[in-house]
Design a protein around this motif. Sequence first.
Motif, short mmCIF file in Angstrom:
data_model
loop_
_atom_site.label_atom_id
_atom_site.label_comp_id
_atom_site.label_asym_id
_atom_site.label_seq_id
_atom_site.Cartn_x
_atom_site.Cartn_y
_atom_site.Cartn_z
N ASN A 32 49.17 39.39 44.20
CA ASN A 32 50.27 38.66 44.85
C ASN A 32 51.58 38.88 44.12
O ASN A 32 52.62 39.10 44.74
N ILE A 62 44.14 33.76 52.43
CA ILE A 62 42.98 33.04 51.86
C ILE A 62 42.87 33.24 50.34
O ILE A 62 42.10 32.55 49.69
N GLY A 63 43.65 34.15 49.79
CA GLY A 63 43.56 34.44 48.35
C GLY A 63 43.81 33.23 47.47
O GLY A 63 43.02 32.93 46.56
N LEU A 64 44.88 32.48 47.73
CA LEU A 64 45.22 31.34 46.86
C LEU A 64 44.25 30.17 47.05
O LEU A 64 43.92 29.48 46.09
N ALA A 65 43.79 29.96 48.30
CA ALA A 65 42.80 28.89 48.54
C ALA A 65 41.55 29.17 47.72
O ALA A 65 40.98 28.27 47.07
N THR A 98 57.29 35.98 54.26
CA THR A 98 56.50 37.13 53.76
C THR A 98 55.56 37.68 54.82
O THR A 98 54.62 38.42 54.50
N THR A 126 58.22 33.75 40.84
CA THR A 126 57.17 32.73 40.92
C THR A 126 56.31 32.79 39.66
O THR A 126 56.08 33.87 39.12
N GLY A 136 48.46 40.60 54.52
CA GLY A 136 47.69 39.54 53.83
C GLY A 136 47.06 38.63 54.86
O GLY A 136 47.38 38.70 56.05
N HIS A 137 46.10 37.81 54.39
CA HIS A 137 45.39 36.93 55.33
C HIS A 137 45.53 35.45 54.98
O HIS A 137 45.03 34.58 55.69
N PHE A 146 52.50 31.21 38.32
CA PHE A 146 51.27 30.41 38.49
C PHE A 146 50.71 30.15 37.10
O PHE A 146 50.51 31.11 36.34
N ILE A 180 50.71 26.49 50.29
CA ILE A 180 50.18 27.84 49.99
C ILE A 180 48.70 27.85 49.57
O ILE A 180 48.05 28.87 49.67
N LYS A 196 52.70 42.28 45.00
CA LYS A 196 52.92 42.43 46.44
C LYS A 196 54.21 41.75 46.89
O LYS A 196 54.93 42.27 47.73
N GLY A 205 59.89 34.82 45.64
CA GLY A 205 59.79 33.37 45.41
C GLY A 205 59.23 32.64 46.62
O GLY A 205 59.05 33.22 47.71
N TYR A 211 47.19 29.90 55.19
CA TYR A 211 48.63 29.63 55.23
C TYR A 211 49.40 30.82 54.66
O TYR A 211 49.09 31.30 53.57
N ARG A 212 50.42 31.26 55.39
CA ARG A 212 51.28 32.36 54.92
C ARG A 212 52.72 31.93 55.19
O ARG A 212 53.01 31.41 56.26
#
Length: 467
Positions: free
Chosen positions: A356, A414-417, A406, A440, A411-412, A442, A396, A359, A387, A401-402
């Motif tokens: 991410n 689901i990566g952050l979930a 962006t 950003t 992307g789909h 994390f 997010i 990307k 950001g 959720y996207r």
Amino acid sequence: MNIRTRLTLLFVLLVASIVLLFTVSVYYLYDQFREQEFQQRLQEKAFTTIRLREDVGEVPQADLPVITNEQVTVYNKRGVVLFNQGNQRPRFPVTPDFLRKITLRQPQYVRIGDLEAVGVLHLNSRGEVLLIVASGNDRYGLTKLDRLREILFSGWLLSLIIVGIAGYLFATDALRPVAELITQVNAISATNIHQRLSVGRQRDELADLARTFNDMLTRLEEAFVLQKSFVSHASHELRTPLTVMMGQIEVTRLQARTTEEYEVAFDALLDEVKSMIRLVNGLLELARANSDIVTLNYQPVRIDELLWQAQSLIVSKKPAYQIDIDFDNLPVQEEDLVIVGEESLLQTAFQNLMENGCKYSPDNRMSVRILFMPGKIKLTFSDHGYGISQSDIAHIFEPFYRSESTMTISGHGIGLALTQRIIELHHGSIEVESTVGEGTSFRITLLTSSPLKKQVLQSGEPMSSNS
Ligand code: ADP
């Protein structure tokens, strides 16, 4: 046995025991009182008889108080009968032991069946010791006692019947709200899961129960809605590439193509298939991590190695991406680099954050900083990219959720979930900080000392655990 019957029986048993105790006490106390009173009468009878005999020389029968089967016998101190008044045949068996007890100057009382006797000692004017035994039946007293027993017993039985009926009515009334709750709960199903139980105005345990049910229904409804939206989002995400693929195939088939043209079409199809595979894998991992019982295969994992592996895997797939890994400080012991967890899941989480970062940055560059602290490791995944707006930050971590800004980047959502769930499963925490146009960060915190780690390190074997 249902609660109503149990409550009624318990109520009856309780009241029956209390009333029985009270009844027996009344009966016993009355019997004691009657006995004392009759002893008194026998004693008076004995003294009156001896006084008349001593003073008048005879005892006129008619002047004396009447006791059923009365008998007064006067003995000298050697136990010889001097005088016998009343029943001529002595009916009460006076023993030498009884006479001896009287000589100790104590009024003596004895009861044989219905016959009661009192023995007293008397010193006459000539200084002679006389032992007087007065006996008889307390017919009136005993009849009253029998009557009292009958009254108390029937009163007790009557109270049992009344208490039984009252208890049943009381239990029915007390349990009515429970029956109403059951009817209301039975009426709720998947089609009307938004319905709630009426709590009423009372502030009692049943209102608490109704409130607890309502809270549970709210949680179930949320899960239900989430599940529904998950399925519809997943179908939508799968349908989009399939539609694209169908369009490409149809356009390609419209006319005969050169080998190069077919190659271009196949490459585009291959990209779509790869994207679908990524989505399906992500969905599967999310479903596994979110299932109620996740079996984690815990083993010691070196964080630094995991990060280097994640970096090289991403760079091998996307050579344009640049990922820097910096150590703020180095741990004193090698053990502080180790956490216990499932390697493949942690790898997925780290890859998601690294990917991410690259990307969503125009320069495809991001960095990971590692800070070792006592008992924990802090990892910061930061980039100087587009950001995330404050309104998007709140969402997010939701599946699919996207952010609008962006959408042009593949992307789909689901990566952050999945990442958040993985960190949760490892008892860690994840926070995000972002400024639109600046970048950003994390921040992940993972524990390096935990009872589980000690257990895993001591056993030396991977350990399965449900979380
Ligand atoms: P995906 O990247 O496949 O869309 P994610 O769940 O990984 O799904 O991310 C969800 C959304 O969060 C992304 O669509 C993006 O809008 C935003 N996001 C995540 N990481 C970053 C980042 N490093 N910079 C900017 N936006 C990000």
